[in-house]
Write a protein that holds these residues in place. Structure first.
Motif, PDB file in Angstrom:
ATOM      1  N   TYR A 161      -6.585  -9.206   3.413  1.00 57.72           N
ATOM      2  CA  TYR A 161      -5.998  -9.502   2.112  1.00 57.72           C
ATOM      3  C   TYR A 161      -4.596  -8.892   2.066  1.00 57.72           C
ATOM      4  O   TYR A 161      -4.358  -7.821   2.613  1.00 57.72           O
ATOM      5  CB  TYR A 161      -6.839  -8.905   0.974  1.00 57.72           C
ATOM      6  CG  TYR A 161      -8.312  -9.273   1.047  1.00 57.72           C
ATOM      7  CD1 TYR A 161      -8.713 -10.598   1.099  1.00 57.72           C
ATOM      8  CD2 TYR A 161      -9.287  -8.280   1.055  1.00 57.72           C
ATOM      9  CE1 TYR A 161     -10.058 -10.938   1.165  1.00 57.72           C
ATOM     10  CE2 TYR A 161     -10.633  -8.599   1.110  1.00 57.72           C
ATOM     11  CZ  TYR A 161     -11.015  -9.934   1.167  1.00 57.72           C
ATOM     12  OH  TYR A 161     -12.344 -10.250   1.233  1.00 57.72           O
ATOM     13  N   GLY A 162      -3.696  -9.571   1.387  1.00 59.21           N
ATOM     14  CA  GLY A 162      -2.330  -9.051   1.306  1.00 59.21           C
ATOM     15  C   GLY A 162      -2.174  -7.909   0.312  1.00 59.21           C
ATOM     16  O   GLY A 162      -1.401  -6.978   0.528  1.00 59.21           O
ATOM     17  N   ALA A 163      -2.934  -7.989  -0.800  1.00 60.38           N
ATOM     18  CA  ALA A 163      -2.799  -6.980  -1.847  1.00 60.38           C
ATOM     19  C   ALA A 163      -4.040  -7.014  -2.724  1.00 60.38           C
ATOM     20  O   ALA A 163      -4.857  -7.944  -2.652  1.00 60.38           O
ATOM     21  CB  ALA A 163      -1.546  -7.233  -2.682  1.00 60.38           C
ATOM     22  N   ASP A 200       6.796   6.801   2.691  1.00 57.91           N
ATOM     23  CA  ASP A 200       7.050   6.348   4.061  1.00 57.91           C
ATOM     24  C   ASP A 200       5.892   6.657   5.001  1.00 57.91           C
ATOM     25  O   ASP A 200       5.779   6.060   6.076  1.00 57.91           O
ATOM     26  CB  ASP A 200       8.328   6.991   4.608  1.00 57.91           C
ATOM     27  CG  ASP A 200       9.573   6.517   3.875  1.00 57.91           C
ATOM     28  OD1 ASP A 200       9.536   5.392   3.336  1.00 57.91           O
ATOM     29  OD2 ASP A 200      10.566   7.263   3.840  1.00 57.91           O
ATOM     30  N   SER A 201       5.045   7.610   4.607  1.00 55.50           N
ATOM     31  CA  SER A 201       3.939   8.001   5.487  1.00 55.50           C
ATOM     32  C   SER A 201       2.712   7.118   5.309  1.00 55.50           C
ATOM     33  O   SER A 201       1.750   7.241   6.064  1.00 55.50           O
ATOM     34  CB  SER A 201       3.558   9.461   5.214  1.00 55.50           C
ATOM     35  OG  SER A 201       3.009   9.603   3.908  1.00 55.50           O
ATOM     36  N   LYS A 202       2.741   6.222   4.333  1.00 50.31           N
ATOM     37  CA  LYS A 202       1.575   5.381   4.036  1.00 50.31           C
ATOM     38  C   LYS A 202       1.846   3.933   4.423  1.00 50.31           C
ATOM     39  O   LYS A 202       2.957   3.446   4.235  1.00 50.31           O
ATOM     40  CB  LYS A 202       1.222   5.477   2.546  1.00 50.31           C
ATOM     41  CG  LYS A 202       0.833   6.885   2.102  1.00 50.31           C
ATOM     42  CD  LYS A 202       0.471   6.957   0.629  1.00 50.31           C
ATOM     43  CE  LYS A 202       1.666   6.722  -0.268  1.00 50.31           C
ATOM     44  NZ  LYS A 202       1.363   6.974  -1.689  1.00 50.31           N
ATOM     45  N   LEU A 226      -4.339  -5.090   7.200  1.00 50.03           N
ATOM     46  CA  LEU A 226      -4.560  -3.723   6.715  1.00 50.03           C
ATOM     47  C   LEU A 226      -5.700  -3.657   5.710  1.00 50.03           C
ATOM     48  O   LEU A 226      -6.568  -2.790   5.793  1.00 50.03           O
ATOM     49  CB  LEU A 226      -3.278  -3.179   6.083  1.00 50.03           C
ATOM     50  CG  LEU A 226      -3.337  -1.732   5.590  1.00 50.03           C
ATOM     51  CD1 LEU A 226      -3.386  -0.768   6.787  1.00 50.03           C
ATOM     52  CD2 LEU A 226      -2.147  -1.398   4.689  1.00 50.03           C
ATOM     53  N   PHE A 227      -5.708  -4.581   4.764  1.00 53.21           N
ATOM     54  CA  PHE A 227      -6.720  -4.582   3.713  1.00 53.21           C
ATOM     55  C   PHE A 227      -7.826  -5.588   4.039  1.00 53.21           C
ATOM     56  O   PHE A 227      -7.564  -6.767   4.284  1.00 53.21           O
ATOM     57  CB  PHE A 227      -6.102  -4.957   2.360  1.00 53.21           C
ATOM     58  CG  PHE A 227      -5.206  -3.884   1.772  1.00 53.21           C
ATOM     59  CD1 PHE A 227      -5.364  -2.552   2.112  1.00 53.21           C
ATOM     60  CD2 PHE A 227      -4.222  -4.213   0.860  1.00 53.21           C
ATOM     61  CE1 PHE A 227      -4.560  -1.564   1.575  1.00 53.21           C
ATOM     62  CE2 PHE A 227      -3.410  -3.246   0.303  1.00 53.21           C
ATOM     63  CZ  PHE A 227      -3.574  -1.918   0.663  1.00 53.21           C
ATOM     64  N   PHE A 257      -2.572  -2.768 -15.488  1.00 52.44           N
ATOM     65  CA  PHE A 257      -2.732  -3.172 -14.101  1.00 52.44           C
ATOM     66  C   PHE A 257      -2.354  -2.073 -13.114  1.00 52.44           C
ATOM     67  O   PHE A 257      -1.494  -1.238 -13.370  1.00 52.44           O
ATOM     68  CB  PHE A 257      -1.931  -4.447 -13.797  1.00 52.44           C
ATOM     69  CG  PHE A 257      -0.429  -4.291 -13.917  1.00 52.44           C
ATOM     70  CD1 PHE A 257       0.316  -3.733 -12.896  1.00 52.44           C
ATOM     71  CD2 PHE A 257       0.228  -4.725 -15.055  1.00 52.44           C
ATOM     72  CE1 PHE A 257       1.687  -3.595 -12.997  1.00 52.44           C
ATOM     73  CE2 PHE A 257       1.607  -4.595 -15.168  1.00 52.44           C
ATOM     74  CZ  PHE A 257       2.342  -4.025 -14.143  1.00 52.44           C
ATOM     75  N   ILE A 258      -3.011  -2.107 -11.970  1.00 53.33           N
ATOM     76  CA  ILE A 258      -2.709  -1.261 -10.814  1.00 53.33           C
ATOM     77  C   ILE A 258      -2.622  -2.198  -9.612  1.00 53.33           C
ATOM     78  O   ILE A 258      -3.524  -3.018  -9.403  1.00 53.33           O
ATOM     79  CB  ILE A 258      -3.801  -0.207 -10.578  1.00 53.33           C
ATOM     80  CG1 ILE A 258      -3.913   0.734 -11.787  1.00 53.33           C
ATOM     81  CG2 ILE A 258      -3.517   0.596  -9.314  1.00 53.33           C
ATOM     82  CD1 ILE A 258      -5.139   1.644 -11.737  1.00 53.33           C
ATOM     83  N   ILE A 259      -1.556  -2.094  -8.852  1.00 54.06           N
ATOM     84  CA  ILE A 259      -1.367  -2.974  -7.696  1.00 54.06           C
ATOM     85  C   ILE A 259      -1.263  -2.140  -6.431  1.00 54.06           C
ATOM     86  O   ILE A 259      -0.499  -1.186  -6.365  1.00 54.06           O
ATOM     87  CB  ILE A 259      -0.102  -3.837  -7.861  1.00 54.06           C
ATOM     88  CG1 ILE A 259      -0.247  -4.765  -9.077  1.00 54.06           C
ATOM     89  CG2 ILE A 259       0.175  -4.651  -6.602  1.00 54.06           C
ATOM     90  CD1 ILE A 259       0.981  -5.595  -9.377  1.00 54.06           C
ATOM     91  N   ALA A 260      -2.064  -2.515  -5.447  1.00 53.83           N
ATOM     92  CA  ALA A 260      -1.984  -1.910  -4.106  1.00 53.83           C
ATOM     93  C   ALA A 260      -1.590  -3.018  -3.142  1.00 53.83           C
ATOM     94  O   ALA A 260      -2.289  -4.030  -3.043  1.00 53.83           O
ATOM     95  CB  ALA A 260      -3.313  -1.291  -3.710  1.00 53.83           C
ATOM     96  N   ALA A 261      -0.466  -2.851  -2.472  1.00 53.53           N
ATOM     97  CA  ALA A 261       0.033  -3.877  -1.558  1.00 53.53           C
ATOM     98  C   ALA A 261       0.228  -3.289  -0.172  1.00 53.53           C
ATOM     99  O   ALA A 261       0.690  -2.158  -0.021  1.00 53.53           O
ATOM    100  CB  ALA A 261       1.345  -4.454  -2.076  1.00 53.53           C
ATOM    101  N   SER A 262      -0.121  -4.063   0.839  1.00 50.96           N
ATOM    102  CA  SER A 262       0.005  -3.588   2.215  1.00 50.96           C
ATOM    103  C   SER A 262       1.431  -3.781   2.714  1.00 50.96           C
ATOM    104  O   SER A 262       2.122  -4.719   2.321  1.00 50.96           O
ATOM    105  CB  SER A 262      -0.960  -4.345   3.122  1.00 50.96           C
ATOM    106  OG  SER A 262      -0.660  -5.729   3.122  1.00 50.96           O
ATOM    107  N   LYS A 263       1.872  -2.881   3.577  1.00 50.35           N
ATOM    108  CA  LYS A 263       3.195  -2.989   4.194  1.00 50.35           C
ATOM    109  C   LYS A 263       3.136  -3.699   5.545  1.00 50.35           C
ATOM    110  O   LYS A 263       4.173  -3.937   6.163  1.00 50.35           O
ATOM    111  CB  LYS A 263       3.795  -1.593   4.392  1.00 50.35           C
ATOM    112  CG  LYS A 263       4.047  -0.830   3.100  1.00 50.35           C
ATOM    113  CD  LYS A 263       4.635   0.540   3.406  1.00 50.35           C
ATOM    114  CE  LYS A 263       4.870   1.350   2.148  1.00 50.35           C
ATOM    115  NZ  LYS A 263       5.415   2.717   2.464  1.00 50.35           N
TER     116      LYS A 263
END
Length: 404
Positions: free
Chosen positions: A216-218, A255-257, A71-72, A61-67
């Motif tokens: 979407y949240g993630a 921190d920059s993303k 955003l998504f 798995f690969i997870i991308a989550a928004s801060k």
């Protein structure tokens, strides 16, 4: 040069002449080696437990989550889906909702996902089937939701109502057909939604329609092989960074993303670090016990040398060399320690199995622990017995014969 068989007989006779003292000396080694074996086995079990837990969350798995919110969107979804090596992507958004069955209403966790979610997370069905991208007002229930949370069990053909409260306070309620029920499962240490047994799954397009949102949240994605998961994850990170205008030189700075990306291999590495630290801590405690046992052997051997001073004098007077005396006392120390090591390894193995069963850990007992237990006991015997043996070997025979 004294023969080995003769040296063993002499050492065995000396050990047997003081059975209680030898037993008490051996006990220290038994405890020390058993502690090493138990703790090493527990460390391996914890590492296996973490690995199993992470593997149970999903495959490669690969997870991308928004801060941050909003955003998504579909653009980011398509970006991930079109990344080479990605075989499936599911958006995910979770929120609290009210689930009504018959006349009973419960507050539950609702997850909006798509059909790829099942394969990515490795979910198994108890009844019915999972959601497909063609479904609209269909739901899949976690095992506990369907079987334990309500007064009557919810079958996979039942109709339920799900209500969400929008930001303006408006309550939106829709009827859903229960398409399936998940198998009972244990929550994992890395599960993103705490416990899927207590979650209701619906199409994310339907969830967004009900709450009046589009983001979407993630994203949960699956790589095509475990060997490529890190490289594919890095490519996803680069694509998202370019999409959000993050300079390439700052991709490594989290921190920059406005999002973060992690994958199965990274989680395994982190849990491996935790497991190794725990293993080192447990072994350190065990080695303290072993140190105490080795000191006990040294003390007893020093007492033995003192008690057998006249015997040493007689042995030297009849032709035993310094090396013979050294070998005899060293062999005696090693025999006591080796016996303790064998017993300690057996007790440690049984103790490790009992503890792992009690803690519900996977039973892991690497065969190399047997070798480790025996090697450690021999080294302890040599180390603890060397000084007393050298002291015995260096005795002046005349002074030894005069010793009272």
């Amino acid at each position: 040069m004294i023969k080995f068989a003769q040296a063993v007989r002499i050492a065995s006779g000396s050990i047997g002449s003081a059975k209680l003292r030898s037993a008490l000396t051996t006990l220290g080694i038994v405890i020390g080696v058993a502690a090493v074996v138990v703790n090493a086995s527990l460390g391996a079990s914890f590492n296996q437990f973490f690995t199993d837990e992470i593997s149970s969350v999903g495959s490669n798995f690969i997870i991308a989550a928004s801060k941050q919110p909003n955003l998504f969107f579909d653009n980011e979804y398509n970006l991930m889906k079109n990344t080479p090596g990605i075989t499936g992507v599911s958006p995910r958004k979770t929120m609290s909702g009210d689930l009504t069955y018959l006349s009973e209403t419960k507050s539950v966790n609702v997850a909006g996902i798509n059909e790829d979610f099942q394969e990515i997370q490795g979910l198994q069905m108890e009844k019915g089937t999972f959601l497909s991208d063609k479904d609209s007002f269909a739901a899949v229930l976690g095992y506990n939701i369907a079987n334990e949370e309500f007064s009557k069990k919810i079958s996979h053909r039942s109709t339920v109502k799900i209500a969400f409260r929008q930001e303006d306070g408006t309550l939106v309620t829709k009827s859903f057909k229960v398409k399936g029920v998940l198998k009972d499962s244990e929550p994992t240490v890395v599960s993103q939604d705490s416990d899927y047994d207590l979650t209701v799954f619906i199409p994310i397009s339907t969830m967004n329609e009900m709450i009046g949102e589009k983001d979407y949240g993630a994203f949960l994605a699956m790589a095509d092989s475990p060997e490529k998961v890190r490289d594919i994850s890095d490519e996803v990170d680069r694509r998202l960074a370019r999409n959000f205008g993050v300079p390439e030189r700052e991709i490594g700075d989290e921190d920059s993303k406005p999002y973060y990306v992690f994958n199965q291999e990274e989680v395994l590495e982190q849990t491996g670090i935790i497991g190794d630290a725990l293993n080192s801590f447990l072994l350190a405690l065990a080695l303290i016990s072993l140190l105490v046992g080795s000191i006990g052997i040294m003390n007893i051997m020093l007492v033995t040398v003192t008690e057998r001073t006249r015997e040493i004098g007689i042995m030297k007077s009849v032709g035993y060399s310094n090396s013979n005396i050294l070998s005899l006392f060293l062999l005696e120390s090693v025999m006591v320690s080796l016996f303790g090591g064998i017993v300690g390894t057996v007790i440690g193995g049984l103790g490790a199995y009992a503890l792992e069963s009690a803690l519900d850990l996977p039973p892991v007992f690497p065969l190399k622990l047997i070798e480790i237990g025996i090697v450690i006991s021999i080294l302890v015997g040599i180390t603890a017995g060397l000084y007393p043996a050298r002291k015995a070997a260096r005795m002046n025979p005349v002074d030894a014969l005069r010793y009272e």
